[in-house]
Design a protein around this motif. Sequence first.
Motif, PDB file in Angstrom:
ATOM      1  N   THR A 197      25.403  12.008  -7.782  1.00 34.20           N
ATOM      2  CA  THR A 197      24.400  10.933  -7.842  1.00 34.20           C
ATOM      3  C   THR A 197      23.929  10.618  -6.430  1.00 34.20           C
ATOM      4  O   THR A 197      24.680  10.817  -5.461  1.00 34.20           O
ATOM      5  CB  THR A 197      24.981   9.652  -8.484  1.00 34.20           C
ATOM      6  N   ARG A 198      22.688  10.141  -6.328  1.00 34.98           N
ATOM      7  CA  ARG A 198      22.138   9.736  -5.030  1.00 34.98           C
ATOM      8  C   ARG A 198      21.208   8.558  -5.246  1.00 34.98           C
ATOM      9  O   ARG A 198      20.386   8.568  -6.173  1.00 34.98           O
ATOM     10  CB  ARG A 198      21.387  10.901  -4.386  1.00 34.98           C
ATOM     11  N   THR A 199      21.335   7.564  -4.415  1.00 34.05           N
ATOM     12  CA  THR A 199      20.540   6.343  -4.552  1.00 34.05           C
ATOM     13  C   THR A 199      19.468   6.286  -3.456  1.00 34.05           C
ATOM     14  O   THR A 199      19.752   6.540  -2.287  1.00 34.05           O
ATOM     15  CB  THR A 199      21.448   5.101  -4.476  1.00 34.05           C
ATOM     16  N   PHE A 200      18.256   5.955  -3.891  1.00 36.17           N
ATOM     17  CA  PHE A 200      17.119   5.837  -2.969  1.00 36.17           C
ATOM     18  C   PHE A 200      16.587   4.406  -3.014  1.00 36.17           C
ATOM     19  O   PHE A 200      16.517   3.797  -4.093  1.00 36.17           O
ATOM     20  CB  PHE A 200      15.993   6.796  -3.371  1.00 36.17           C
ATOM     21  N   LEU A 201      16.193   3.868  -1.868  1.00 37.93           N
ATOM     22  CA  LEU A 201      15.507   2.566  -1.813  1.00 37.93           C
ATOM     23  C   LEU A 201      14.024   2.860  -1.596  1.00 37.93           C
ATOM     24  O   LEU A 201      13.633   3.394  -0.558  1.00 37.93           O
ATOM     25  CB  LEU A 201      16.063   1.724  -0.664  1.00 37.93           C
ATOM     26  N   LEU A 202      13.208   2.548  -2.626  1.00 37.48           N
ATOM     27  CA  LEU A 202      11.815   2.983  -2.651  1.00 37.48           C
ATOM     28  C   LEU A 202      10.852   1.797  -2.694  1.00 37.48           C
ATOM     29  O   LEU A 202      11.110   0.795  -3.369  1.00 37.48           O
ATOM     30  CB  LEU A 202      11.577   3.883  -3.870  1.00 37.48           C
ATOM     31  N   GLY A 203       9.748   1.961  -1.997  1.00 38.11           N
ATOM     32  CA  GLY A 203       8.697   0.942  -2.051  1.00 38.11           C
ATOM     33  C   GLY A 203       7.803   1.157  -3.267  1.00 38.11           C
ATOM     34  O   GLY A 203       7.460   2.295  -3.596  1.00 38.11           O
ATOM     35  N   VAL A 204       7.410   0.060  -3.953  1.00 29.62           N
ATOM     36  CA  VAL A 204       6.590   0.167  -5.165  1.00 29.62           C
ATOM     37  C   VAL A 204       5.107   0.043  -4.787  1.00 29.62           C
ATOM     38  O   VAL A 204       4.744  -0.583  -3.789  1.00 29.62           O
ATOM     39  CB  VAL A 204       6.965  -0.919  -6.185  1.00 29.62           C
ATOM     40  N   VAL A 205       4.284   0.695  -5.634  1.00 29.43           N
ATOM     41  CA  VAL A 205       2.840   0.614  -5.423  1.00 29.43           C
ATOM     42  C   VAL A 205       2.180   0.199  -6.739  1.00 29.43           C
ATOM     43  O   VAL A 205       2.691   0.505  -7.819  1.00 29.43           O
ATOM     44  CB  VAL A 205       2.243   1.946  -4.935  1.00 29.43           C
ATOM     45  N   CYS A 206       1.044  -0.507  -6.624  1.00 27.63           N
ATOM     46  CA  CYS A 206       0.288  -0.914  -7.810  1.00 27.63           C
ATOM     47  C   CYS A 206      -0.794   0.121  -8.094  1.00 27.63           C
ATOM     48  O   CYS A 206      -1.346   0.751  -7.194  1.00 27.63           O
ATOM     49  CB  CYS A 206      -0.371  -2.272  -7.580  1.00 27.63           C
ATOM     50  N   GLN A 207      -1.078   0.259  -9.375  1.00 31.40           N
ATOM     51  CA  GLN A 207      -2.083   1.235  -9.775  1.00 31.40           C
ATOM     52  C   GLN A 207      -2.876   0.666 -10.953  1.00 31.40           C
ATOM     53  O   GLN A 207      -2.292   0.078 -11.862  1.00 31.40           O
ATOM     54  CB  GLN A 207      -1.385   2.542 -10.176  1.00 31.40           C
ATOM     55  N   GLY A 208      -4.231   0.841 -10.900  1.00 30.23           N
ATOM     56  CA  GLY A 208      -5.071   0.445 -12.034  1.00 30.23           C
ATOM     57  C   GLY A 208      -5.526  -0.993 -12.030  1.00 30.23           C
ATOM     58  O   GLY A 208      -6.017  -1.482 -13.060  1.00 30.23           O
ATOM     59  N   ALA A 209      -5.395  -1.709 -10.903  1.00 34.24           N
ATOM     60  CA  ALA A 209      -5.833  -3.110 -10.871  1.00 34.24           C
ATOM     61  C   ALA A 209      -7.365  -3.175 -10.969  1.00 34.24           C
ATOM     62  O   ALA A 209      -8.073  -2.371 -10.364  1.00 34.24           O
ATOM     63  CB  ALA A 209      -5.348  -3.779  -9.589  1.00 34.24           C
ATOM     64  N   ASP A 210      -7.870  -4.101 -11.777  1.00 34.45           N
ATOM     65  CA  ASP A 210      -9.326  -4.272 -11.920  1.00 34.45           C
ATOM     66  C   ASP A 210      -9.911  -4.738 -10.590  1.00 34.45           C
ATOM     67  O   ASP A 210      -9.227  -5.337  -9.751  1.00 34.45           O
ATOM     68  CB  ASP A 210      -9.638  -5.292 -13.010  1.00 34.45           C
ATOM     69  N   GLU A 211     -11.243  -4.476 -10.476  1.00 35.83           N
ATOM     70  CA  GLU A 211     -11.923  -4.886  -9.255  1.00 35.83           C
ATOM     71  C   GLU A 211     -11.883  -6.401  -9.122  1.00 35.83           C
ATOM     72  O   GLU A 211     -12.088  -7.137 -10.076  1.00 35.83           O
ATOM     73  CB  GLU A 211     -13.380  -4.393  -9.301  1.00 35.83           C
ATOM     74  N   GLY A 212     -11.554  -6.844  -7.907  1.00 32.77           N
ATOM     75  CA  GLY A 212     -11.483  -8.276  -7.655  1.00 32.77           C
ATOM     76  C   GLY A 212     -10.124  -8.874  -7.996  1.00 32.77           C
ATOM     77  O   GLY A 212      -9.957 -10.090  -7.892  1.00 32.77           O
ATOM     78  N   VAL A 213      -9.159  -8.016  -8.423  1.00 31.55           N
ATOM     79  CA  VAL A 213      -7.812  -8.519  -8.764  1.00 31.55           C
ATOM     80  C   VAL A 213      -6.821  -7.905  -7.763  1.00 31.55           C
ATOM     81  O   VAL A 213      -6.810  -6.686  -7.556  1.00 31.55           O
ATOM     82  CB  VAL A 213      -7.406  -8.134 -10.204  1.00 31.55           C
ATOM     83  N   ALA A 214      -6.031  -8.745  -7.147  1.00 33.60           N
ATOM     84  CA  ALA A 214      -5.006  -8.285  -6.197  1.00 33.60           C
ATOM     85  C   ALA A 214      -3.663  -8.208  -6.903  1.00 33.60           C
ATOM     86  O   ALA A 214      -3.272  -9.132  -7.614  1.00 33.60           O
ATOM     87  CB  ALA A 214      -4.924  -9.228  -5.006  1.00 33.60           C
ATOM     88  N   CYS A 215      -2.963  -7.091  -6.703  1.00 31.95           N
ATOM     89  CA  CYS A 215      -1.622  -6.916  -7.311  1.00 31.95           C
ATOM     90  C   CYS A 215      -0.578  -7.304  -6.273  1.00 31.95           C
ATOM     91  O   CYS A 215      -0.500  -6.708  -5.196  1.00 31.95           O
ATOM     92  CB  CYS A 215      -1.447  -5.459  -7.747  1.00 31.95           C
ATOM     93  N   LEU A 216       0.211  -8.290  -6.592  1.00 33.49           N
ATOM     94  CA  LEU A 216       1.237  -8.786  -5.672  1.00 33.49           C
ATOM     95  C   LEU A 216       2.612  -8.661  -6.339  1.00 33.49           C
ATOM     96  O   LEU A 216       3.043  -9.559  -7.073  1.00 33.49           O
ATOM     97  CB  LEU A 216       0.947 -10.249  -5.306  1.00 33.49           C
ATOM     98  N   PRO A 217       3.330  -7.548  -6.132  1.00 33.95           N
ATOM     99  CA  PRO A 217       4.651  -7.372  -6.766  1.00 33.95           C
ATOM    100  C   PRO A 217       5.639  -8.444  -6.325  1.00 33.95           C
ATOM    101  O   PRO A 217       5.630  -8.864  -5.154  1.00 33.95           O
ATOM    102  CB  PRO A 217       5.098  -5.993  -6.294  1.00 33.95           C
ATOM    103  N   GLY A 218       6.447  -8.874  -7.271  1.00 33.74           N
ATOM    104  CA  GLY A 218       7.463  -9.881  -6.953  1.00 33.74           C
ATOM    105  C   GLY A 218       8.535  -9.325  -6.016  1.00 33.74           C
ATOM    106  O   GLY A 218       9.221 -10.089  -5.338  1.00 33.74           O
ATOM    107  N   GLN A 219       8.683  -8.016  -5.960  1.00 34.49           N
ATOM    108  CA  GLN A 219       9.589  -7.378  -4.992  1.00 34.49           C
ATOM    109  C   GLN A 219       8.929  -6.096  -4.542  1.00 34.49           C
ATOM    110  O   GLN A 219       8.315  -5.373  -5.340  1.00 34.49           O
ATOM    111  CB  GLN A 219      10.969  -7.116  -5.592  1.00 34.49           C
TER     112      GLN A 219
END
Length: 259
Positions: A197-219
Motif C-alpha cells: 500500500t502507498r498513501t498520497f496527499l493530493l490536491g483537489v480540483v473543481c471541474q464543470g462549474a457554471d460560468e460566474g460560479v466559483a468552486c471553493l472546496p471545503g478542503q
Amino acid sequence: TTIPVELDRLGQRQVPVVVERGQVPDGLSIGTPRVSERTVVATGPESQLGRVERAVARVQIFDSGIDIQRQVDLVAVDVDGAQVPSVELEPATVTVEIDVRAVETSKTVAVRPDVTGSVASGFEVTSLTAEPSVVTIFGLPDELARVAQVSTEPVSIAGLSEATSLQAELELPGGTRLSGGDASVVVNVEVRAAVATRTFLLGVVCQGADEGVACLPGQDQVSVTLRGQAAVLAELDAGELTPVLDVSGLEPGEHQVEP
C-alpha cells in the motif's frame, strides 16, 4: 546333650560354565561371550552335587557400551537357576570377555530448504517446500538424538519472478546416512507479485462549474491510499493522481461532492 549329625559322601563332577548377561540396553548389541574355562569341577555332598546343573558367571552390560573383560565369580545353580548350597567350584572365578557395540537405528526428520538471495524486485516468496518433505536417516543413537531436521545445500533464488523448482543436495549431519544413495531433493519455490500500500496527499480540483460560479472546496487536499503490486506503486507519481470534484449543474450554496 546330643546333636544330630548327617553324614554324606563327598563327591566331584565336571559342570559347564554358562554366562548370564541380563538385559542388553537399547542401541547396543553383543558378541558371543568368551570364558577362560568351559567347565569347572564342582565339589560337595553327593546329595547336593546331584542338583548342580551348571556354574553361572553373571555379568551386566552397561549403557556406556564398554566391552566386558573381567574376572567373574562362579555360582553353582540347579536347573531352575537357584543357587545350590555347600558346593564349591574349582576354579571359583573365570575371565569373561564380551564384545559390546552400538547398533545403528533410524529416524525420520523433516527436510528444510536453505535458500539464499532475494527474488526480483516487487515479488515475494509465498511458499518454499522440499520434495520429499521428510527423509529417513540412519546412525548411532547418540548421533540421531541431536538431529531434528536435515537442511539442503544453499540454493539461490536471486531474481526469481515466477514459480521455480530447483535441485539441491542434502547436507547430512556427521555420523548419519540415508538408506539409499540419492541425497538430492527438489526445492519448490512459489513466487507472486508483492502486494503493498502507498498513501498520497493530493490536491483537489473543481471541474464543470457554471460560468460566474466559483468552486471553493471545503478542503484543498485529500489523503488517498492505493493497494497493489509493490513495483507498480513504487513507480507512481503523485502528479498522475488528481482527485476531481465534478460540480456540473450545481447552484451556489453548500454541497457534498464525492471526488
